[in-house]
Design a protein around this motif. Structure first.
Motif, PDB file in Angstrom:
ATOM      1  N   THR A   1      -5.076  -1.659  -3.486  1.00 20.59           N
ATOM      2  CA  THR A   1      -5.465  -0.265  -3.697  1.00 20.59           C
ATOM      3  C   THR A   1      -6.484   0.240  -2.689  1.00 20.59           C
ATOM      4  OG1 THR A   1      -5.087  -0.620  -6.060  1.00 20.59           O
ATOM      5  CG2 THR A   1      -6.267   1.380  -5.422  1.00 20.59           C
ATOM      6  N   ASP A   2      -7.537  -0.522  -2.460  1.00 18.09           N
ATOM      7  CA  ASP A   2      -8.594  -0.077  -1.550  1.00 18.09           C
ATOM      8  C   ASP A   2      -8.515  -0.737  -0.173  1.00 18.09           C
ATOM      9  OD1 ASP A   2      -9.247  -2.606  -2.312  1.00 18.09           O
ATOM     10  OD2 ASP A   2     -11.276  -2.131  -3.022  1.00 18.09           O
TER      11      ASP A   2
ATOM     12  N   ALA B   1      -8.732  -3.896   0.492  1.00 20.88           N
ATOM     13  CA  ALA B   1      -9.691  -4.995   0.634  1.00 20.88           C
ATOM     14  C   ALA B   1      -9.060  -6.236   1.261  1.00 20.88           C
ATOM     15  CB  ALA B   1     -10.286  -5.345  -0.739  1.00 20.88           C
TER      16      ALA B   1
ATOM     17  N   SER C   1      -4.882   2.725   3.700  1.00 18.91           N
ATOM     18  CA  SER C   1      -6.283   2.472   3.368  1.00 18.91           C
ATOM     19  C   SER C   1      -7.178   2.668   4.581  1.00 18.91           C
ATOM     20  CB  SER C   1      -6.458   1.048   2.817  1.00 18.91           C
ATOM     21  OG  SER C   1      -6.005   0.085   3.756  1.00 18.91           O
TER      22      SER C   1
ATOM     23  N   ARG D   1      -7.510   6.437   5.251  1.00 18.03           N
ATOM     24  CA  ARG D   1      -8.466   7.073   4.345  1.00 18.03           C
ATOM     25  C   ARG D   1      -9.896   6.733   4.733  1.00 18.03           C
ATOM     26  NH1 ARG D   1      -4.374   5.680   0.462  1.00 18.03           N
ATOM     27  NH2 ARG D   1      -5.393   3.710  -0.012  1.00 18.03           N
ATOM     28  N   GLN D   2     -10.129   5.475   5.115  1.00 11.69           N
ATOM     29  CA  GLN D   2     -11.479   5.068   5.508  1.00 11.69           C
ATOM     30  C   GLN D   2     -11.933   5.800   6.752  1.00 11.69           C
ATOM     31  OE1 GLN D   2     -11.207   0.803   5.896  1.00 11.69           O
ATOM     32  NE2 GLN D   2     -10.667   0.534   3.750  1.00 11.69           N
TER      33      GLN D   2
ATOM     34  N   THR E   1      -3.301   7.020  -5.338  1.00 15.87           N
ATOM     35  CA  THR E   1      -3.493   5.696  -5.914  1.00 15.87           C
ATOM     36  C   THR E   1      -2.309   4.812  -5.563  1.00 15.87           C
ATOM     37  OG1 THR E   1      -3.728   4.422  -7.961  1.00 15.87           O
ATOM     38  CG2 THR E   1      -2.470   6.473  -8.083  1.00 15.87           C
TER      39      THR E   1
ATOM     40  N   GLU F   1       0.842  -1.196   0.000  1.00 12.02           N
ATOM     41  CA  GLU F   1       0.000   0.000   0.000  1.00 12.02           C
ATOM     42  C   GLU F   1       0.873   1.240   0.000  1.00 12.02           C
ATOM     43  OE1 GLU F   1      -3.302   0.616   2.499  1.00 12.02           O
ATOM     44  OE2 GLU F   1      -3.896  -1.495   2.559  1.00 12.02           O
TER      45      GLU F   1
END
Length: 212
Positions: free
Chosen positions: A124-125, A127, A198, A201-202, A102, A97
């Motif tokens: 990326t997200d 997951a 990630s 950001r969440q 991005t 990450e």
């Protein structure tokens, strides 16, 4: 007047030194803050991820790496040694990450920089990290027979210099010998280091939802 200026400069300088010490040392010696939306994944839990379906025949060792985390960078020497030593016995996978907008190129950059010749995924997200309950780096996840064999820290020391607390390597050796997972102290499983981008950001997105 000069006395007040001198005092002010001293306070500014002292405060700056404390901030740098906090940013570079102290905060990495404290447990990483637990995300509010963390999915709990523990040793012995089953893992069924489509992204990992190609890894069959051998146990899987997953390494989580964050480009912007100094702990991840210091940890790479130990990880490289483990890949060189055990790659014939287990499959290694790096999940990468970055805190940039991005992370799509992060995996490619990781492969080019370290030349470990192992599969690399740009999460990326976040997951994969979410599915495995990972929110900090550096962290390792060992999977055997589709179950979590070990999930936690590499070492109690930021620079991975303590030979007696090489938790990830000790777990990997037990796995290879067909032994049960070692009974580690909480220090092995409470994440220390840097929060994954990630998750940051969440968390930021969730906070913004409630800022009217």
């Amino acid at each position: 007047m000069r006395i007040f200026i001198a005092i002010a400069l001293f306070i500014v300088c002292f405060g700056s030194i404390l901030f740098i010490f906090w940013k570079q040392e102290v905060k990495f010696s404290l447990p990483t803050p637990v995300p509010s939306n963390l999915e709990i994944v523990e040793q012995g839990d089953s893992v069924k991820l489509p992204q990992l379906s190609n890894f069959i025949g051998k146990p899987l060792y997953i390494h989580f790496y964050n480009y912007d985390c100094p702990c991840s960078r210091f940890n790479m020497k130990e990880f490289e040694l483990m890949v060189a030593k055990f790659s014939d016995k287990v499959n290694f996978l790096a999940i990468v990450e970055s805190s940039g907008e991005t992370t799509s190129n992060a995996g490619k950059e990781f492969k080019e920089k370290y030349e470990l010749n192992i599969p690399t995924i740009s999460d990326t997200d976040g997951a994969l990290a979410k599915e495995l309950g990972i929110y900090s780096t550096p962290q390792a996840v060992l999977i055997k027979d589709n179950k979590i064999f070990y999930k936690g820290n590499y070492n109690k020391a930021r620079f991975c210099t303590s030979k007696n607390t090489k938790f990830a390597e000790m777990a990997l050796q037990a796995l290879i010998k067909n032994e049960s997972p070692p009974d580690f102290p909480l220090l092995a499983t409470i994440p220390y280091g840097c929060e994954l981008p990630s998750h940051s950001r969440q968390e930021s997105g969730l906070s913004n939802l409630f800022n009217f």
